[in-house]
Design a protein around this motif. Structure first.
Motif, PDB file in Angstrom:
ATOM      1  N   ILE A 223     -11.517   8.058   0.499  1.00  0.00           N
ATOM      2  CA  ILE A 223     -11.649   9.349   1.187  1.00  0.00           C
ATOM      3  C   ILE A 223     -11.454  10.498   0.195  1.00  0.00           C
ATOM      4  N   PRO A 224     -12.368  11.474   0.199  1.00  0.00           N
ATOM      5  CA  PRO A 224     -12.236  12.609  -0.729  1.00  0.00           C
ATOM      6  C   PRO A 224     -11.272  13.660  -0.210  1.00  0.00           C
ATOM      7  N   PRO A 225     -10.790  14.504  -1.150  1.00  0.00           N
ATOM      8  CA  PRO A 225     -11.063  14.461  -2.590  1.00  0.00           C
ATOM      9  C   PRO A 225     -10.197  13.429  -3.314  1.00  0.00           C
ATOM     10  N   ASN A 226     -10.613  13.104  -4.508  1.00  0.00           N
ATOM     11  CA  ASN A 226      -9.858  12.228  -5.419  1.00  0.00           C
ATOM     12  C   ASN A 226      -9.640  10.818  -4.893  1.00  0.00           C
ATOM     13  N   LYS A 227     -10.585  10.337  -4.074  1.00  0.00           N
ATOM     14  CA  LYS A 227     -10.507   8.955  -3.579  1.00  0.00           C
ATOM     15  C   LYS A 227      -9.138   8.627  -2.990  1.00  0.00           C
ATOM     16  N   GLY A 228      -8.746   9.431  -2.036  1.00  0.00           N
ATOM     17  CA  GLY A 228      -7.502   9.190  -1.310  1.00  0.00           C
ATOM     18  C   GLY A 228      -6.265   9.809  -1.909  1.00  0.00           C
ATOM     19  N   ASN A 229      -6.337  10.256  -3.156  1.00  0.00           N
ATOM     20  CA  ASN A 229      -5.156  10.838  -3.796  1.00  0.00           C
ATOM     21  C   ASN A 229      -5.173  12.364  -3.655  1.00  0.00           C
ATOM     22  N   TYR A 230      -5.093  12.814  -2.428  1.00  0.00           N
ATOM     23  CA  TYR A 230      -5.091  14.248  -2.124  1.00  0.00           C
ATOM     24  C   TYR A 230      -3.927  14.537  -1.176  1.00  0.00           C
ATOM     25  N   PRO A 231      -3.389  15.743  -1.192  1.00  0.00           N
ATOM     26  CA  PRO A 231      -2.266  16.060  -0.307  1.00  0.00           C
ATOM     27  C   PRO A 231      -2.676  15.981   1.163  1.00  0.00           C
ATOM     28  N   LEU A 232      -2.032  15.073   1.895  1.00  0.00           N
ATOM     29  CA  LEU A 232      -2.271  14.975   3.334  1.00  0.00           C
ATOM     30  C   LEU A 232      -1.054  15.449   4.124  1.00  0.00           C
ATOM     31  N   THR A 233       0.126  15.261   3.547  1.00  0.00           N
ATOM     32  CA  THR A 233       1.356  15.757   4.174  1.00  0.00           C
ATOM     33  C   THR A 233       2.138  16.547   3.133  1.00  0.00           C
ATOM     34  N   ILE A 234       2.430  17.807   3.445  1.00  0.00           N
ATOM     35  CA  ILE A 234       3.150  18.670   2.516  1.00  0.00           C
ATOM     36  C   ILE A 234       4.327  19.319   3.241  1.00  0.00           C
ATOM     37  N   ILE A 235       5.238  19.886   2.468  1.00  0.00           N
ATOM     38  CA  ILE A 235       6.360  20.638   3.049  1.00  0.00           C
ATOM     39  C   ILE A 235       6.089  22.122   2.863  1.00  0.00           C
TER      40      ILE A 235
END
Length: 348
Positions: A223-235
């Motif tokens: 999954i884009p961006p970065n093939k899954g290595n993207y911020p999905l949960t942040i503070i």
């Protein structure tokens, strides 16, 4: 007699000095009486397994330990990031866990929200209903695809995924059609043949696949961006809370780091903790094996990839979710305050 009076006066002076010293100590390091008076910190989060660090920080007591005994914690849960962002903008919550897209939208509108840290990268997948004839992303042309909410991080990822295959989002059969519905409703809609595919946060994709309702078309690491290595949960924090209570905000970041470390070190113990918190938030738990599979699709990290967030923000601009911004006029410089994260990483 004079000596007696002098001695009495010296005792009085010493007592006043001691009382004065106690008063200075109670003022707190931030000058907001945090160490002397009780204070309530209102923490928001979403009811998804992708928010596992938040669940563990609560259940293991890391948040209470880091914030201190004089702090009362109020947890508010939300079904989507849009409701979370609205609650923060109106002062209903102070700090919490959420996806980045609603935060970016809120920042552009009001500038009153700050990204402080990461919590989880990735953890969403594209699934297709069995019998939909969707075997690849290219097959989404002319199909109805569900996402949790309009403008969500999951929708932005879906749009990027479609762009990679040269597909457009349309309202007719010439491209992929997007519909917003809650993940639980999507599961039902798939069973009834009303939706062809969906891009959903975990554990929904795994659940749909495990129940035989659908099949995984694009796994979490595609999954884009970065093939899954993207911020999905942040503070994130409201700017007002951050300005008044930086030490408390830092304590939340430390509790988040404690929780991530615990999950890495104790995966088997994590499943029940996540399940217990889900029961409290939703009234219903999940199968432990489902939680286990979902957690394997998460990359828990405090790192914030600003380039990935800028890419996602630009998609939101192009889609019309961020208003009043020209295609090349997006400025997110003031969205971040990563100074507290740097302090925690350096052990300060």
């Amino acid at each position: 007699m004079n000596k007696t009076i002098y001695t009495s006066l010296m005792i009085v002076v010493l007592m006043l000095a001691l009382l004065s010293g106690c008063g200075s100590s109670d003022a707190g390091s931030e000058g907001n009486s945090e160490s002397a008076d009780s204070i309530t910190v209102k923490i928001g989060l979403l009811k998804n397994v992708t928010h596992a660090p938040a669940f563990v920080a609560i259940k293991k007591g890391y948040l209470q330990e880091r914030l201190g005994a004089n702090v009362k914690i109020e947890v508010q849960s939300f079904s989507n990031g849009s409701d979370f962002s609205t609650a923060m903008a109106t002062g209903q919550i102070d700090i919490g866990y959420v996806g980045p897209s609603p935060v970016i939208n809120q920042y552009v509108r009001s500038k009153n929200i700050k990204i402080l840290s990461g919590a989880n990268n990735g953890g969403a997948m594209l699934v297709a209903r069995k019998g939909s004839d969707v075997l690849s992303v290219k097959d989404l042309a002319g199909k109805l695809v569900a996402i949790p909410t309009k403008g969500s991080t999951n929708e932005i990822s879906l749009r990027l995924l479609l762009q990679e295959q040269g597909l457009k989002v349309t309202t007719d059969k010439s491209g992929a059609q997007i519909i917003a519905m809650a993940p639980a409703d999507t599961l039902t809609a798939m069973k009834q043949g009303q939706v062809d595919a969906a891009l959903l946060p975990e554990p929904w994709g795994t659940q749909i696949a495990n129940e035989g309702i659908g099949e995984i078309v694009a796994d979490w690491n595609q999954i884009p961006p970065n093939k899954g290595n993207y911020p999905l949960t942040i503070i994130v924090s409201s700017e007002d809370f951050l300005n008044k209570h930086r030490n408390l905000a830092k304590s939340v970041l430390l509790a988040n780091e404690d929780a991530i470390q615990f999950i890495h070190d104790n995966p088997d113990d994590t499943y029940s903790l996540v399940n217990d918190e889900l029961k409290e938030l939703t009234g219903k738990g999940l199968d432990v094996e489902l939680i286990k599979a979902a957690l394997e699709h998460l990359n828990l990290t405090t790192t914030i990839d600003e380039d990935a967030l800028k890419t996602m923000a630009q998609v939101a601009v192009d889609a019309g979710y961020i208003k009043g911004v020209s295609p090349d006029g997006l400025d997110l410089e003031g969205l971040y305050d990563l100074s507290l994260l740097k302090e925690t990483q350096e052990g300060k």
